[in-house]
Design a protein around this motif. Structure first.
Motif, mmCIF file in Angstrom:
data_model
loop_
_atom_site.group_PDB
_atom_site.id
_atom_site.type_symbol
_atom_site.label_atom_id
_atom_site.label_comp_id
_atom_site.label_asym_id
_atom_site.label_seq_id
_atom_site.Cartn_x
_atom_site.Cartn_y
_atom_site.Cartn_z
ATOM 1 N N LEU A 188 67.491 32.639 11.378
ATOM 2 C CA LEU A 188 66.670 33.839 11.263
ATOM 3 C C LEU A 188 67.598 35.048 11.346
ATOM 4 C CD1 LEU A 188 63.808 35.105 11.176
ATOM 5 C CD2 LEU A 188 63.798 34.989 13.677
ATOM 6 N N ILE A 189 67.590 35.875 10.304
ATOM 7 C CA ILE A 189 68.524 36.994 10.189
ATOM 8 C C ILE A 189 67.765 38.309 10.305
ATOM 9 C CG2 ILE A 189 70.257 38.085 8.729
ATOM 10 C CD1 ILE A 189 70.513 35.354 7.276
ATOM 11 N N GLU A 190 68.155 39.125 11.275
ATOM 12 C CA GLU A 190 67.512 40.416 11.501
ATOM 13 C C GLU A 190 68.584 41.510 11.520
ATOM 14 O OE1 GLU A 190 65.482 43.726 12.241
ATOM 15 O OE2 GLU A 190 64.538 41.827 11.689
ATOM 16 N N ALA A 221 72.538 41.863 11.906
ATOM 17 C CA ALA A 221 73.210 41.230 10.760
ATOM 18 C C ALA A 221 72.664 41.806 9.466
ATOM 19 C CB ALA A 221 73.021 39.710 10.800
ATOM 20 N N ALA A 222 73.479 42.540 8.754
ATOM 21 C CA ALA A 222 73.065 43.153 7.498
ATOM 22 C C ALA A 222 73.347 42.202 6.340
ATOM 23 C CB ALA A 222 73.796 44.464 7.281
ATOM 24 N N VAL A 223 72.330 41.950 5.544
ATOM 25 C CA VAL A 223 72.481 41.048 4.405
ATOM 26 C C VAL A 223 73.002 41.837 3.206
ATOM 27 C CG1 VAL A 223 71.270 39.544 2.779
ATOM 28 C CG2 VAL A 223 70.649 39.524 5.206
ATOM 29 N N SER A 234 77.642 41.062 6.114
ATOM 30 C CA SER A 234 78.794 41.970 6.179
ATOM 31 C C SER A 234 79.959 41.276 6.876
ATOM 32 C CB SER A 234 78.407 43.248 6.924
ATOM 33 O OG SER A 234 77.943 42.934 8.231
ATOM 34 N N GLU A 235 81.138 41.820 6.706
ATOM 35 C CA GLU A 235 82.370 41.287 7.297
ATOM 36 C C GLU A 235 82.630 39.851 6.846
ATOM 37 O OE1 GLU A 235 82.066 41.775 11.499
ATOM 38 O OE2 GLU A 235 81.983 43.965 11.385
ATOM 39 N N ARG A 236 82.236 39.539 5.606
ATOM 40 C CA ARG A 236 82.527 38.263 4.955
ATOM 41 C C ARG A 236 81.901 37.054 5.665
ATOM 42 N NH1 ARG A 236 88.903 38.711 3.055
ATOM 43 N NH2 ARG A 236 88.650 40.636 1.824
#
Length: 728
Positions: A188-190, A221-223, A234-236
């Motif tokens: 889950l990515i927010e 966490a930015a998609v 971000s940041e690979r």
């Protein structure tokens, strides 16, 4: 005698969302005379959002959460048009569908929901799946689960968005994959610092639920992009994902922005407390696609449900005259959040509690909502007078069932053949090459041969364009079956009494659809006749030209294979739809098949010794016509006869068309077989397939050519020596 009330207003509901579904149900309980109600939706069902997480988790089937709009439209007395709206002209008062068709309105309402396709994320359009629209997400998820179980994809899922929807779906998907015996990886990515949409107490329950379901939570966490195997951060950083689901925010449908309507900055329809679109008294909007400018609220299905009674009352007041009500949504509501398994969280204000008992409570609430549509009220039929003529009650049957539509309402074959026999006793002109008994008459005109036929149908669907298209294809079947090419058409049209404005709308709809069919077939509409009457009836008188000997019903030879090009069961399904017992998906799929032209299929059967289109007298009746004319018998491989989905189940519960008993008496089939299939042999077909007697050496080539047209030819039996029909 009370006069027939004319139709004077078109009320159109765009979208089958919760508010519209409830409003349509209310309308069915108490319709406004003189109003023609239309419901437009892309598909024949509409999913209920409250049960979606349970479906994704595997607790409910798809049927459990789908509102059957076909049944609902029948109950509400509405025209159901299956199509997606793509533009609204509030000045010209019409809705353009993606097919190019336009539907006019006097009053309309919009309830099309939202989407979560996340257009701002690179690669999402190609590799992501939005959590809304719900039906697309549910179908995509079902496909992914099957592929994961088959080992075709890894059970790796990423969910973008840590709000209520994202949390529910992440837990539900992890639970479902584990129940399937897989070891899932669900992330889950927010983008924000923490999960959103929960009070502090509720957040603790949600975090425990995510952990218990094995869901990894990434916050802050930015998609940046989505591929077919991962979500790129971000940041690979990369999150492995064979399926990426978007649940971050609610996005308005883009086509609303292309319509000249008042919108918020993010594309939602601005509505007044009366649910009217700002500046348009004859246009309403409800549900997630709308924004209440005075009392804005979050996007949640509960508000659509609560708005439904106000919408129904205001639509009624607008078409019939009266005062409008204001919708005043509550400031907060009880949230019941699924936690993957059969456990749920209940939260309101600052309180929060979770556990299995709350899931059972939520389930009862959801089932009660769906039961409103699963068990629609049975409206009492108009009772018969105390005194009626002898035979009336027997003719109507024990339940006084409605007269079927389409070919189910034809005069019985016994009555018709007796009348035709009397006609056939007179002298025939030299230029009339064939008389009654075949699909069409063959005439000699100036050295050319022309075929002539006519066909009329009672409307079997309230969608006038769809009905017209199928009726035209049905009528052309007689021309195609004889190996002729369509030439010209005369139209005979009856519509219910209505205002001139509504007459123009429905006739334009019907004639446009018919013209499209005939133009594609190489024919031209050259005239016709129209009138108003008790119901919609459409007929065509057609001519066609022959450049070869006609294919008649008289050429079958022993040893010929019998090829059928379409399933049977249209009469049973249409009768079931009228009774409110046919499944909407089955009805829609059948009508879609019936609306496909069959000229190429007929040409694929050019080598046939005998051919007919299977229509009102059923498969057995039309095969009997070939046998009589050719002086042969026939064997039927009952197990090979294809049927439309849903037809056998309806036959098993005793659903029959009006003409079924007369068909069975006129064309008996000897032998014993599956009772449901035996019943369907006598089922009247509308826009049925072709039945052809083909030499054994030509069968494979004919089947291949039929397959190339998009239809499917099936060998269902053979022609034999002797008389009559029997099971093989």
């Amino acid at each position: 005698m009370q006069p027939q009330i004319p139709l004077t207003r078109d009320l159109v509901l765009i979208g089958g969302g919760h508010a519209h579904a409830l409003a349509a149900r209310m309308w069915g309980m108490k319709p406004v005379p003189g109003v023609r109600l239309t419901l437009i939706n892309p598909g024949p069902t509409a999913p209920y959002s409250g049960m979606l997480p349970g479906h994704i988790a595997g607790h409910y089937t798809r049927d459990d959460l789908d509102i059957d709009l076909v049944k609902l439209a029948r109950f509400a007395g509405a025209r159901l048009i299956l199509g997606a709206a793509e533009h609204i002209d509030p000045v010209g008062k019409n809705i353009r569908l993606s097919s190019g068709r336009r539907v006019a309105y006097d009053v309309a309402s919009i309830d099309v929901g939202i989407h979560a396709e996340m257009p701002g994320i690179e690669g999402f359009a190609d590799h992501g799946l939005g959590a809304k629209p719900l039906d697309r997400y549910a179908s995509g998820w079902a496909d992914f689960v099957e592929r994961a179980k088959a080992g075709e994809v890894a059970p790796q899922v990423a969910v973008i968005g840590g709000g209520v929807a994202g949390c529910e779906l992440a837990m539900a998907m992890s639970h479902r994959l584990r129940a399937a015996g897989l070891t899932p990886s669900v992330t889950l990515i927010e983008a924000g610092p923490d999960l959103s949409g929960f009070t502090p107490k509720a957040l603790g329950h949600v975090r425990r639920g995510l952990a218990q379901n094995g869901v990894t939570v990434l916050t802050g966490a930015a998609v940046e992009g989505v591929t077919d195997t991962a979500v790129r951060l971000s940041e690979r950083r990369r999150v492995p994902a064979a399926l990426t689901v978007g649940a971050a925010g609610a996005f308005a449908h883009g086509w609303l922005s292309s319509s000249p309507l008042p919108l918020t900055e993010d594309g939602f329809l601005r509505t007044r407390p009366t649910l009217q679109v700002e500046g348009h008294d004859d246009l309403f909007a409800v549900g997630d696609c709308a924004h209440l400018i005075e009392t804005p609220r979050p996007k949640a299905g509960v508000y659509a449900v609560r708005a439904a009674p106000v919408l129904a009352a205001n639509l009624r007041a607008t078409v019939a005259g009266g005062a409008l009500r204001s919708f005043r949504p509550q400031s907060d509501f009880l949230k019941l959040v699924s936690l993957g398994g059969k456990s749920a969280l209940a939260t309101k204000w600052s309180a929060a509690v979770s556990g299995p008992l709350l899931w059972r409570w939520k389930n009862r609430i959801d089932q009660k909502f769906m039961d409103r549509f699963r068990h629609l009220p049975k409206m009492p039929a108009e009772p018969l007078p105390d005194q009626v003529a002898q035979g009336v009650r027997q003719e109507l049957g024990s339940e006084a069932q409605m007269l079927c539509a389409g070919c189910g309402s034809k005069v019985g074959p016994g009555v018709l053949s007796a009348a035709l026999d009397r006609l056939g006793s007179g002298a025939r002109r030299d230029d009339v090459l064939t008389g009654p008994g075949d699909d069409a008459a063959v005439l000699a005109i100036g050295g050319a041969r022309q075929v002539l036929t006519t066909d009329h149908l009672r409307a079997f669907t309230e969608d006038p364009a769809l009905f017209s298209r199928i009726a035209a294809i049905h009528a052309l079947g007689d021309i195609w079956a004889m190996g002729a090419e369509p030439q010209a058409a005369l139209v005979s049209l009856t519509v219910p009494r209505q205002s001139e404005a509504l007459q123009a709308r429905v006739i334009e709809d019907m004639m446009g659809a018919a013209q499209e069919v005939f133009t594609q077939a190489g024919a031209e509409i050259v005239g016709g006749h129209s009138t108003m009457g008790a119901e919609t009836v459409l007929g065509f008188t057609l001519t066609g030209l022959l450049d070869r000997d006609p294919i008649t019903v008289a050429g079958a030879r022993p040893g010929d294979a019998l090829i059928l090009t379409r399933p049977i069961g249209t009469g049973t399904i249409l009768a079931g739809e009228m009774q409110g017992v046919a499944e909407g998906r089955d009805v829609a799929a059948m009508l879609n098949r019936m609306a496909r032209a069959q000229g190429d299929t007929a040409r694929a059967l050019a080598p046939a010794h005998a051919m007919t289109d299977v229509t009102g007298f059923g498969l057995a009746g039309h095969l009997a016509a070939i046998c009589r004319a050719s002086d042969v018998g026939a064997e039927i491989d009952l197990a090979a006869v294809p049927t439309y989905p849903g037809a056998r189940a309806l036959a098993a519960r005793g659903v029959r068309s009006t003409i079924h008993a007369a068909n069975m008496a006129a064309a008996p089939v000897a032998g014993f077989g599956d009772g449901d299939l035996m019943a369907l042999l006598h089922d009247p077909q509308t826009a049925g397939g072709f039945l052809a007697a083909v030499a054994p050496e030509d069968v494979d080539d004919c089947l291949a050519r039929i397959d190339a047209t998009g239809e499917t030819g099936v060998v269902i039996g053979r022609i034999v020596e002797g008389q009559g029909m029997r099971l093989a």
